[in-house]
Design a protein around this motif. Structure first.
Motif: not given
Length: 429
Positions: A203-205, A207, A353, A356-357, A360, A387, A390
């Motif tokens: 899992e990559r979020f 920034t 991703d 996922h972002s 997030s 999630y 987060l």
């Protein structure tokens, strides 16, 4: 009929009489054990017995593949079973009627998966079966499948733990499907008890800083273009254009697709396959007629609606993200995505991703997991639970509450310690 001790020498010397279709040689030490010879030279060990008043005969195996001693041992088992009331011929017919795992799995695919699951899901199941399962256990009768067989297969796939676990889940699903058809028993599922490999969920979020770099790369891709990926030391490098001219603009539909993926949290195929007829800008929704989880609305923010408003509509193409082939959507985003991530310094970031972002940022804003799950189109609440960590605001409120309670209690204890007791006041008096 000749008889005597069945030995290799005796069997090798046995020949079928001219004009006869076969001849028999019976063992004089074990009643019912014999060997039959055919004009072709083939010789078969047999066991003969009476069952329900009838004389019955069953083949044990071919001479050469079995030794006389091995055949005699099998004959003892068969004849002994008859004495206990068993019917070896009926048992053998029943065993032969049991289908192989491949036959059951093929029926599972055609009768269950293909009509009830998405084509991509069916394709993935078939790939697992063809690549891993059938070569290892496809020819085994399903009732003969043992946990040891699957444990060995699972161990051979240790380098790909997620695929190994998925393989076990596929076999378990096939077994349970067969159990519902009463071909096997639920409780005998050989997958039970096999410990799965630990899977590292990727899992990559993004920034906020990474989002800014991604946005810059997308703007460059549609305005001045992105730099080529070239090998400066290659044999033809001297013939390349000058560095300041090595830029290429990306397809505007590809850029729009990337933006929509990030702004909606939708899956890749949901955006690429979406049609203009499914878009309702007045309500801010794309009503997908089909998706991984069936009919699904994709909710559009003002930013997502602006992306759609800037997209041209291609004549004779019903899809929002038009492809090179007339009337068809874009097939994938591999090349443009590689160029964008390279330009933004985000190599290794996957298109998924972006989904996922999206989640997030929603979790970080404490929008609540049920709402996020609805936006993402999750059919199971457990899928959205990843999630939960987060959502920092509830944790912050919780730790503030606990800290304030403890601090207040400690302050009260200090005040009580500072107040003089009656004895202390008396002493002072």
């Amino acid at each position: 009929m000749p008889s005597g001790r069945i030995t290799k020498r005796a069997v090798d010397a046995l020949t079928c009489d001219r004009g006869a279709d076969r001849c028999f040689f019976w063992d004089d030490a074990l009643a019912g054990f014999g060997v039959t010879a055919f004009p072709s030279g083939r010789k078969i060990y047999i066991a003969q017995f009476r069952k329900d008043g009838r004389s019955r005969r069953i083949s044990i195996g071919e001479h050469g593949r079995l030794t006389p001693d091995e055949a005699r041992s099998q004959a003892k088992i068969i004849l002994g079973a008859v004495e206990t009331g068993a019917d070896p011929i009926a048992d053998r017919r029943t065993a032969r009627a049991v289908r192989t795992f491949r036959e059951v799995a093929n029926d599972w695919m055609s009768q269950h998966v293909t009509p009830k699951r998405k084509p991509r899901t069916a394709s993935e199941y078939q790939r697992i079966l063809n690549s891993h399962v059938f070569p290892a256990i496809g020819s085994k009768r399903i009732c003969e499948l043992r946990r040891a067989d699957l444990t060995r297969l699972h161990a051979r796939m240790a380098a790909t733990p997620r695929a190994a676990n998925h393989m076990l889940a596929t076999i378990s699903a096939i077994w349970n499907w067969a159990a519902r058809r009463e071909e096997v028993v639920f409780a005998a599922n050989p997958v039970r008890g096999i410990e799965r490999y630990a899977e590292k969920r990727r899992e990559r979020f993004l920034t906020s800083a990474e989002l800014a770099r991604l946005g810059d790369a997308l703007r460059d891709a549609e305005s001045i273009g992105l730099p080529w990926a070239v090998d400066e030391n290659g044999p033809h490098a001297k013939h390349l254009a000058k560095p300041d001219k090595r830029r290429v603009k990306l397809d505007p539909f590809a850029i729009a697709a990337i933006r929509l993926l990030l702004l909606t949290g939708a899956r890749l195929r949901e955006i690429l396959n979406a049609r203009w007829s499914e878009v309702d800008l007045e309500r801010g929704v794309i009503f997908l007629s089909d998706s991984k989880t069936g009919r699904k609305p994709i909710y559009l923010s003002a930013a997502a609606q602006a992306v759609l408003a800037d997209l041209p509509r291609i004549e004779d193409c019903p899809h929002i993200i038009a492809g090179a082939k007339e009337g068809a959507p874009r097939s994938d985003l591999k090349k443009p995505w590689a160029a964008v991530t390279r330009a933004s310094g985000l190599e290794g970031l996957r298109l998924h991703d972006l989904r996922h972002s999206f989640a997030s940022f929603g979790a970080g804003a404490s929008l609540g997991l049920p709402i996020i799950g609805k936006l993402l189109g999750h059919s199971q609440a457990a899928t959205t639970a990843r999630y939960a960590h987060l959502d920092v605001d509830p944790l912050r409120r919780a730790v503030d509450t606990i800290g304030a309670t403890i601090s207040a209690a400690m302050d009260g204890a200090e005040r009580r310690a500072a107040q003089p007791t009656r004895e202390t006041r008396g002493d002072r008096a």
